[in-house]
Write an enzyme that holds these catalytic residues in place. Structure first.
Site, PDB file in Angstrom:
ATOM      1  N   HIS A  75      68.265  -2.319  20.530  1.00 19.85           N
ATOM      2  CA  HIS A  75      67.943  -3.007  21.834  1.00 19.85           C
ATOM      3  C   HIS A  75      69.129  -3.347  22.831  1.00 19.85           C
ATOM      4  CE1 HIS A  75      64.164  -4.432  19.308  1.00 19.85           C
ATOM      5  NE2 HIS A  75      64.412  -3.320  19.552  1.00 19.85           N
ATOM      6  N   HIS A 231      57.995   0.373  23.961  1.00 17.83           N
ATOM      7  CA  HIS A 231      59.026  -0.055  23.061  1.00 17.83           C
ATOM      8  C   HIS A 231      59.688   0.901  22.080  1.00 17.83           C
ATOM      9  CE1 HIS A 231      61.315  -3.052  20.794  1.00 17.83           C
ATOM     10  NE2 HIS A 231      61.222  -2.341  19.823  1.00 17.83           N
ATOM     11  N   ASP A 235      63.665   1.818  21.766  1.00 19.71           N
ATOM     12  CA  ASP A 235      64.245   2.106  20.458  1.00 19.71           C
ATOM     13  C   ASP A 235      65.241   3.355  20.679  1.00 19.71           C
ATOM     14  OD1 ASP A 235      63.633  -0.187  19.194  1.00 19.71           O
ATOM     15  OD2 ASP A 235      61.902   0.574  18.079  1.00 19.71           O
ATOM     16  N   HIS A 258      63.512   5.340  13.640  1.00 23.75           N
ATOM     17  CA  HIS A 258      64.918   5.375  13.865  1.00 23.75           C
ATOM     18  C   HIS A 258      65.518   6.564  12.896  1.00 23.75           C
ATOM     19  CE1 HIS A 258      64.947   1.912  16.112  1.00 23.75           C
ATOM     20  NE2 HIS A 258      64.410   1.277  15.243  1.00 23.75           N
TER      21      HIS A 258
END
Ligand SMILES: [Zn+2]
Length: 278
Positions: A75, A231, A235, A258
């Site tokens: 973030h 969100h 990321d 991720h």
């Protein structure tokens, strides 16, 4: 030509790490080195340069070197990337960036208040010149040429509060701050015991994550009806910043995370015939 940038003055944050559960102090300091350097003040000021080869992922993006790690970078990195900041010392007295409210807004607002300063050195951008797609089980990640920094993200969860969400945005600092930075981390109550058994989510709470039970969001209201996919874009911006240069191209992620983001970054770094510096 774009200039390298740093912040005008020091910025301090304190808070709990969402995975470690530990309280940490974070201090961002202006620098003219042209690099982002982490400094562990609790480990004799051990320094870690932000290097994609030292990055790993496990429910967050973290850097590990010489047995020392700093987790949940994404973030803060997203805000630095969108603010054009590439020259900074990040001092921290623990192993995780504080979660704040689960979003990137506290970092974005503080940097906006402190101000950004251009450095004499200039930097290049990376322009995608050839398309490619990486597939993994139900997930995929692709990139293709474009005229700006564009992201399309789609997610699909078998949960009534999320279901299918997709969003495409050409990102700049202005719309990032308004549309993406406030979107919070989310998690499912049923996953908490398994995450905690792995040493994760130890600092997660209703104050720093959107939490869902089997039917709905426990801590309403959401900040956007599609806060979840927003969100995921946050990321991805944080992870893409590991390329080390502003990006021009269209990046599309479908049910990714991720791990797949990082795979795509390694692919791009290992295959420079897919992009060019401009
Ligand atoms: Zn996140």
């Amino acid at each position: 030509m774009i200039s390298k940038k740093t912040i005008q003055k020091e910025i301090q944050f304190s808070g709990v790490g969402i995975h470690s559960g530990k309280n940490v102090d974070l201090l961002l300091k202006p620098s003219s080195s042209g690099e982002i350097i982490f400094r562990r003040t609790d480990l004799d000021n051990l320094e870690l340069a932000l290097d994609p080869k030292k990055i790993k992922t496990k429910n967050s993006t973290y850097i590990v070197s010489e047995g020392c790690k700093i987790q949940t970078l994404e973030h803060l990195l997203a805000v630095l990337y969108m603010s054009g900041i590439d020259s900074l010392i990040i001092e921290i007295n623990g192993d995780e960036i504080p979660a704040m409210d689960g979003s990137a807004s506290p970092f974005a607002q503080a940097i906006l208040n402190a101000g950004v300063r251009s450095l004499p050195d200039s930097k290049k951008s990376i322009k995608i010149t050839k398309s490619f797609s990486l597939d993994e089980k139900d997930a995929s990640f692709s990139f293709s040429p474009g005229s700006d920094f564009k992201i399309t993200y789609s997610i699909e969860y078998d949960h009534p509060a999320i279901q299918k969400q997709e969003l495409t945005l050409s990102l700049n600092l202005e719309n990032f701050i308004k549309e993406i930075a406030p979107a919070r981390t989310f998690g499912f109550l049923k996953d908490v015991p398994a995450l905690r058994a792995q040493g994760l989510a130890g600092g997660g709470s209703l104050d720093n994550a959107v939490v869902l039970d089997d039917k709905s969001v426990i801590n309403k209201p959401l900040r956007y009806p599609d806060e979840f996919v927003r969100h995921k874009i946050l990321d991805l911006v944080g992870d893409l910043s590991l390329m080390g240069s502003p990006l021009i191209g269209h990046f599309k992620a479908q049910r990714a995370g991720h791990g797949l983001h990082l795979k795509a970054i390694h692919f791009l770094l290992d295959n420079p015939e897919f992009w060019t510096y401009i």
